[in-house]
Design a protein around this motif. Structure first.
Motif, PDB file in Angstrom:
ATOM      1  N   SER A   1      -5.820 -33.227  16.759  1.00 36.63           N
ATOM      2  CA  SER A   1      -4.838 -32.520  15.924  1.00 36.63           C
ATOM      3  C   SER A   1      -4.698 -33.226  14.588  1.00 36.63           C
ATOM      4  CB  SER A   1      -3.535 -32.395  16.698  1.00 36.63           C
ATOM      5  OG  SER A   1      -2.467 -32.888  15.983  1.00 36.63           O
ATOM      6  N   ASN A   2      -4.698 -34.568  14.568  1.00 32.13           N
ATOM      7  CA  ASN A   2      -4.660 -35.313  13.294  1.00 32.13           C
ATOM      8  C   ASN A   2      -5.911 -35.023  12.469  1.00 32.13           C
ATOM      9  OD1 ASN A   2      -2.245 -36.478  13.820  1.00 32.13           O
ATOM     10  ND2 ASN A   2      -3.026 -38.505  14.298  1.00 32.13           N
ATOM     11  N   ALA A   3      -7.079 -35.032  13.158  1.00 32.69           N
ATOM     12  CA  ALA A   3      -8.351 -34.823  12.451  1.00 32.69           C
ATOM     13  C   ALA A   3      -8.378 -33.457  11.770  1.00 32.69           C
ATOM     14  CB  ALA A   3      -9.503 -34.963  13.431  1.00 32.69           C
ATOM     15  N   VAL A   4      -7.718 -32.455  12.398  1.00 35.58           N
ATOM     16  CA  VAL A   4      -7.680 -31.119  11.794  1.00 35.58           C
ATOM     17  C   VAL A   4      -6.619 -31.085  10.688  1.00 35.58           C
ATOM     18  CG1 VAL A   4      -7.142 -28.680  12.235  1.00 35.58           C
ATOM     19  CG2 VAL A   4      -8.506 -29.976  13.898  1.00 35.58           C
ATOM     20  N   ARG A   5      -5.441 -31.656  11.000  1.00 31.27           N
ATOM     21  CA  ARG A   5      -4.318 -31.579  10.048  1.00 31.27           C
ATOM     22  C   ARG A   5      -4.584 -32.335   8.756  1.00 31.27           C
ATOM     23  NH1 ARG A   5       0.482 -33.717  11.471  1.00 31.27           N
ATOM     24  NH2 ARG A   5      -0.220 -34.756  13.371  1.00 31.27           N
ATOM     25  N   TYR A   6      -5.254 -33.477   8.880  1.00 33.96           N
ATOM     26  CA  TYR A   6      -5.510 -34.265   7.665  1.00 33.96           C
ATOM     27  C   TYR A   6      -6.936 -34.053   7.162  1.00 33.96           C
ATOM     28  CZ  TYR A   6      -1.166 -36.281   9.205  1.00 33.96           C
ATOM     29  OH  TYR A   6       0.138 -36.418   9.607  1.00 33.96           O
ATOM     30  N   ASN A   7      -7.397 -32.803   7.328  1.00 37.93           N
ATOM     31  CA  ASN A   7      -8.754 -32.459   6.888  1.00 37.93           C
ATOM     32  C   ASN A   7      -8.694 -31.618   5.606  1.00 37.93           C
ATOM     33  OD1 ASN A   7     -11.598 -32.195   7.099  1.00 37.93           O
ATOM     34  ND2 ASN A   7     -11.370 -32.369   9.325  1.00 37.93           N
TER      35      ASN A   7
ATOM     36  N   LYS B   1     -14.223 -37.848  14.893  1.00 37.39           N
ATOM     37  CA  LYS B   1     -14.585 -38.148  13.508  1.00 37.39           C
ATOM     38  C   LYS B   1     -14.321 -36.912  12.658  1.00 37.39           C
ATOM     39  CE  LYS B   1     -18.402 -40.003  10.903  1.00 37.39           C
ATOM     40  NZ  LYS B   1     -19.728 -40.533  10.925  1.00 37.39           N
ATOM     41  N   ASP B   2     -13.689 -37.132  11.511  1.00 35.99           N
ATOM     42  CA  ASP B   2     -13.438 -35.977  10.635  1.00 35.99           C
ATOM     43  C   ASP B   2     -13.926 -36.263   9.221  1.00 35.99           C
ATOM     44  OD1 ASP B   2     -11.243 -37.048   8.881  1.00 35.99           O
ATOM     45  OD2 ASP B   2     -10.223 -37.267  10.822  1.00 35.99           O
ATOM     46  N   THR B   3     -13.973 -35.190   8.447  1.00 33.48           N
ATOM     47  CA  THR B   3     -14.409 -35.340   7.047  1.00 33.48           C
ATOM     48  C   THR B   3     -13.203 -35.103   6.139  1.00 33.48           C
ATOM     49  OG1 THR B   3     -15.017 -33.016   7.113  1.00 33.48           O
ATOM     50  CG2 THR B   3     -16.790 -34.615   7.468  1.00 33.48           C
TER      51      THR B   3
ATOM     52  N   ARG C   1       3.192 -34.260   3.906  1.00 36.50           N
ATOM     53  CA  ARG C   1       2.062 -33.555   4.543  1.00 36.50           C
ATOM     54  C   ARG C   1       2.228 -33.600   6.069  1.00 36.50           C
ATOM     55  NH1 ARG C   1      -4.088 -32.986   2.860  1.00 36.50           N
ATOM     56  NH2 ARG C   1      -4.849 -32.042   4.792  1.00 36.50           N
ATOM     57  N   SER C   2       2.654 -34.751   6.566  1.00 42.38           N
ATOM     58  CA  SER C   2       2.836 -34.881   8.008  1.00 42.38           C
ATOM     59  C   SER C   2       3.874 -33.870   8.499  1.00 42.38           C
ATOM     60  CB  SER C   2       3.293 -36.310   8.336  1.00 42.38           C
ATOM     61  OG  SER C   2       3.877 -36.366   9.600  1.00 42.38           O
ATOM     62  N   LYS C   3       5.025 -33.835   7.794  1.00 35.35           N
ATOM     63  CA  LYS C   3       6.113 -32.953   8.248  1.00 35.35           C
ATOM     64  C   LYS C   3       5.719 -31.485   8.118  1.00 35.35           C
ATOM     65  CE  LYS C   3       9.984 -36.007   8.051  1.00 35.35           C
ATOM     66  NZ  LYS C   3      11.263 -36.352   7.517  1.00 35.35           N
TER      67      LYS C   3
ATOM     68  N   GLY D   1       3.856 -32.749  12.036  1.00 34.91           N
ATOM     69  CA  GLY D   1       3.723 -34.121  12.584  1.00 34.91           C
ATOM     70  C   GLY D   1       5.079 -34.749  12.869  1.00 34.91           C
ATOM     71  N   THR D   2       5.100 -35.597  13.861  1.00 27.15           N
ATOM     72  CA  THR D   2       6.352 -36.291  14.211  1.00 27.15           C
ATOM     73  C   THR D   2       6.302 -37.764  13.803  1.00 27.15           C
ATOM     74  OG1 THR D   2       5.508 -36.885  16.381  1.00 27.15           O
ATOM     75  CG2 THR D   2       6.737 -34.824  16.238  1.00 27.15           C
ATOM     76  N   GLY D   3       5.123 -38.229  13.452  1.00 26.35           N
ATOM     77  CA  GLY D   3       4.974 -39.656  13.104  1.00 26.35           C
ATOM     78  C   GLY D   3       4.816 -40.532  14.339  1.00 26.35           C
ATOM     79  N   LEU D   4       4.700 -39.862  15.503  1.00 29.70           N
ATOM     80  CA  LEU D   4       4.606 -40.648  16.751  1.00 29.70           C
ATOM     81  C   LEU D   4       3.248 -40.490  17.450  1.00 29.70           C
ATOM     82  CD1 LEU D   4       8.154 -39.924  18.237  1.00 29.70           C
ATOM     83  CD2 LEU D   4       7.365 -42.023  17.159  1.00 29.70           C
ATOM     84  N   GLY D   5       2.414 -39.592  16.922  1.00 30.83           N
ATOM     85  CA  GLY D   5       1.133 -39.269  17.589  1.00 30.83           C
ATOM     86  C   GLY D   5       0.276 -40.493  17.862  1.00 30.83           C
ATOM     87  N   LEU D   6       0.020 -41.309  16.829  1.00 23.69           N
ATOM     88  CA  LEU D   6      -0.880 -42.454  17.019  1.00 23.69           C
ATOM     89  C   LEU D   6      -0.220 -43.576  17.835  1.00 23.69           C
ATOM     90  CD1 LEU D   6      -2.854 -42.769  13.653  1.00 23.69           C
ATOM     91  CD2 LEU D   6      -3.591 -41.801  15.828  1.00 23.69           C
ATOM     92  N   ALA D   7       1.129 -43.655  17.761  1.00 25.38           N
ATOM     93  CA  ALA D   7       1.828 -44.653  18.618  1.00 25.38           C
ATOM     94  C   ALA D   7       1.612 -44.280  20.080  1.00 25.38           C
ATOM     95  CB  ALA D   7       3.314 -44.685  18.277  1.00 25.38           C
TER      96      ALA D   7
HETATM   97  P1  ADP Z   1       1.851 -37.757  12.343  1.00 18.82           P
HETATM   98  O1  ADP Z   1       2.627 -37.000  13.285  1.00 18.82           O
HETATM   99  O2  ADP Z   1       2.529 -37.993  11.034  1.00 18.82           O
HETATM  100  O3  ADP Z   1       0.459 -37.290  12.179  1.00 18.82           O
HETATM  101  P2  ADP Z   1       0.603 -40.008  13.604  1.00 18.82           P
HETATM  102  O4  ADP Z   1       1.183 -41.156  14.277  1.00 18.82           O
HETATM  103  O5  ADP Z   1      -0.277 -39.127  14.387  1.00 18.82           O
HETATM  104  O6  ADP Z   1       1.790 -39.215  12.950  1.00 18.82           O
HETATM  105  O7  ADP Z   1      -0.216 -40.548  12.378  1.00 18.82           O
HETATM  106  C1  ADP Z   1       0.366 -41.466  11.487  1.00 18.82           C
HETATM  107  C2  ADP Z   1      -0.170 -41.260  10.085  1.00 18.82           C
HETATM  108  O8  ADP Z   1      -1.533 -41.657  10.019  1.00 18.82           O
HETATM  109  C3  ADP Z   1      -0.145 -39.846   9.654  1.00 18.82           C
HETATM  110  O9  ADP Z   1       1.095 -39.500   9.084  1.00 18.82           O
HETATM  111  C4  ADP Z   1      -1.269 -39.815   8.637  1.00 18.82           C
HETATM  112  O10 ADP Z   1      -0.779 -40.198   7.381  1.00 18.82           O
HETATM  113  C5  ADP Z   1      -2.244 -40.845   9.121  1.00 18.82           C
HETATM  114  N1  ADP Z   1      -3.394 -40.240   9.854  1.00 18.82           N
HETATM  115  C6  ADP Z   1      -3.528 -40.143  11.182  1.00 18.82           C
HETATM  116  N2  ADP Z   1      -4.721 -39.603  11.533  1.00 18.82           N
HETATM  117  C7  ADP Z   1      -5.344 -39.338  10.353  1.00 18.82           C
HETATM  118  C8  ADP Z   1      -6.618 -38.765  10.013  1.00 18.82           C
HETATM  119  N3  ADP Z   1      -7.478 -38.357  10.934  1.00 18.82           N
HETATM  120  N4  ADP Z   1      -6.920 -38.685   8.710  1.00 18.82           N
HETATM  121  C9  ADP Z   1      -6.085 -39.110   7.765  1.00 18.82           C
HETATM  122  N5  ADP Z   1      -4.854 -39.656   7.995  1.00 18.82           N
HETATM  123  C10 ADP Z   1      -4.502 -39.762   9.275  1.00 18.82           C
END
Ligand code: ADP
Length: 437
Positions: free
Chosen positions: A343-349, A371-373, A396-398, A402-408
């Motif tokens: 979902s991050n790879a798509v959202r931040y693409n 892996k994303d581009t 952009r996250s909001k 995004g909740t800011g908790l995905g990667l945690a």
């Molecule tokens: P969020 O819900 O904001 O995506 P995450 O914990 O998933 O929270 O990610 C933290 C931050 O890391 C994101 O707000 C974004 O700025 C950055 N990020 C995560 N994954 C990617 C990615 N694939 N490409 C670019 N930035 C990313």
């Protein structure tokens, strides 16, 4: 503690001083005994050379002065001469230890109470060339008398040693306790090189644990503050829009717009609460996960089908590469991990960009990567993006949900599987996140 160490050291000192005193007295007594017997031997040889009768005639008074008793015993044991007593009243001396030995070997020694004087007496006897036995004796105090004679000195030395030990023990306990007392005042003030070597690992462990506790408390506090803030924003929006609708100020298209805003914010709130619950579950100390055999490639296929519509909407292509790899893990959590990364790879693409999910082996270990581009992550943010609520671009996250908790959450799930996460990203070029099991 100080008192206890002092007491123990003093006890050891008392025991050591007593043992030393007893040993010294015994040693002193032994040396003295040996010396007396050696003196007696020398005297006996001189008397033997001069001749008993001649010597006693000339040195009668001197013998008394020397406290020497000279006895001459015949070959049958009868006393022929005694400088102290009346020889006619003396019993046969043949069985006396020193005399019996002198008859047998040429010389004999003994220490006992004299039958004549009833005092502790040292005897040396030697066989003369004519077969008679010459015996020289000297009275001396027993061990008790020696103790009494040096008691004063022993007491003085004992008291002095005890005082020295007491002083040293005080200094020692003070030195031992100083870093602990300083630590009790403020642990952060104590430097490792200020204390003695054995204390260093202890101090560094306590300090590390102290810092961990402080850090943990800070993270908790920040998290609570962030949660309140994150919850407040959509709630304020919801109540604001609802108020507008309730007051009748919005109608027609506006009402629909406000209702949709309420729906979006409620969804955001729901996502946020779900993520907080997931995190707190993963954070729980007694989390017991059920592990099963999970196929990483099948996880990828699953993710692909769930994300394809969303990817299409964002004009991003999704692909799955690799092979079927089976690992032991919790399927639900691993699905969640992959979904968050995708979902991050798509959202931040970027529009027209691509996302590749790959399964394979790296350094002999099962690996899953996304892996994303996309827009990439600037170097200075890369270390922090796995922290709770840390975002590179907040708006952009909001705006993308995004909740800011995905990667945690990803980090916690990986930790539960003993997996290592690596991040490779370049601003503007794309990002690759690998999870190695
Ligand atoms: P969020 O819900 O904001 O995506 P995450 O914990 O998933 O929270 O990610 C933290 C931050 O890391 C994101 O707000 C974004 O700025 C950055 N990020 C995560 N994954 C990617 C990615 N694939 N490409 C670019 N930035 C990313």
């Amino acid at each position: 503690m100080k008192k206890k160490i002092n007491r123990e050291v003093m006890l050891i000192a008392v025991i050591a001083i007593t043992v030393m005193a007893v040993c010294s007295i015994l040693l002193f007594y032994r040396i003295m005994e040996k010396q007396i017997l050696e003196d007696l031997k020398a005297n006996a040889h001189v008397i033997a050379r001069v001749g008993v009768t001649k010597l006693t005639e000339t040195m009668d008074g001197d013998l008394d002065q020397e406290e020497l008793r000279v006895t001459l015993i015949g070959a049958d044991g009868t006393v022929l001469y005694d400088s102290l007593g009346d020889k006619t009243r003396m019993e046969n001396h043949k069985e006396r230890k020193e005399i019996a030995k002198a008859f047998r070997t040429g010389e004999g020694r003994a220490v006992r109470k004299s039958a004549t004087s009833a005092k502790q007496t040292y005897y040396y006897a030697m066989r003369l060339p004519d077969g008679d036995i010459l015996r020289v004796a000297k009275e001396s105090g027993g061990i008790l008398a020696i103790i009494l004679s040096i008691a004063g000195l022993i007491v003085i030395i004992g008291v002095f040693s005890f005082a020295m030990c007491a002083f040293y023990s005080r200094c020692l306990t003070k030195r031992l306790m100083a870093p602990i007392e300083k630590m009790a005042e403020n642990i952060t003030l104590v430097q490792e090189d200020e204390v003695y070597e054995e204390m260093r690992p202890f101090i560094s462990t306590i300090k590390r644990q102290h810092m961990d506790i402080l850090n943990y408390a800070r993270i908790r506090q920040e998290f609570s503050a962030n949660v309140s803030h994150e919850l407040k924003t959509p709630l304020t929006a919801i109540s604001g829009y609802a108020e507008l609708i309730v007051s009748g100020m919005a109608d027609g298209e506006d009402a629909v717009h406000f209702a949709s805003e309420i729906q979006d914010n409620a969804e955001r709130l729901q996502n946020l609460i779900n993520d907080i619950i997931k995190l707190s579950e993963l954070d729980g100390k007694d989390l017991k996960l059920e592990f099963e055999t999970v196929d990483l490639y099948e996880l990828g296929e699953n993710c692909l089908s769930m994300m394809s519509l969303y990817a299409q909407k964002n004009e991003v292509s999704l692909r799955l590469l690799g092979e079927h790899i089976q690992i032991s893990g919790n399927k639900t959590l691993l699905e969640e991990l992959l979904l968050n990364l995708c979902s991050n790879a798509v959202r931040y693409n970027k529009k027209g960009g691509s996302v590749v999910i790959k399964t394979g082996f790296e350094e002999g270990r099962p690996m899953l990567s996304v892996k994303d581009t996309g827009i990439g992550i600037p170097k200075k943010h890369q270390e922090r993006i796995f922290e709770r609520f840390y975002r590179v671009d907040k708006s952009r996250s909001k705006s993308t949900g995004g909740t800011g908790l995905g990667l945690a959450i990803v980090k916690h799930i990986a930790a539960q599987h003993n997996a290592r996460i690596t991040l490779d990203s370049e601003e503007g070029a794309g990002t690759e996140i690998k999870v190695r099991f």
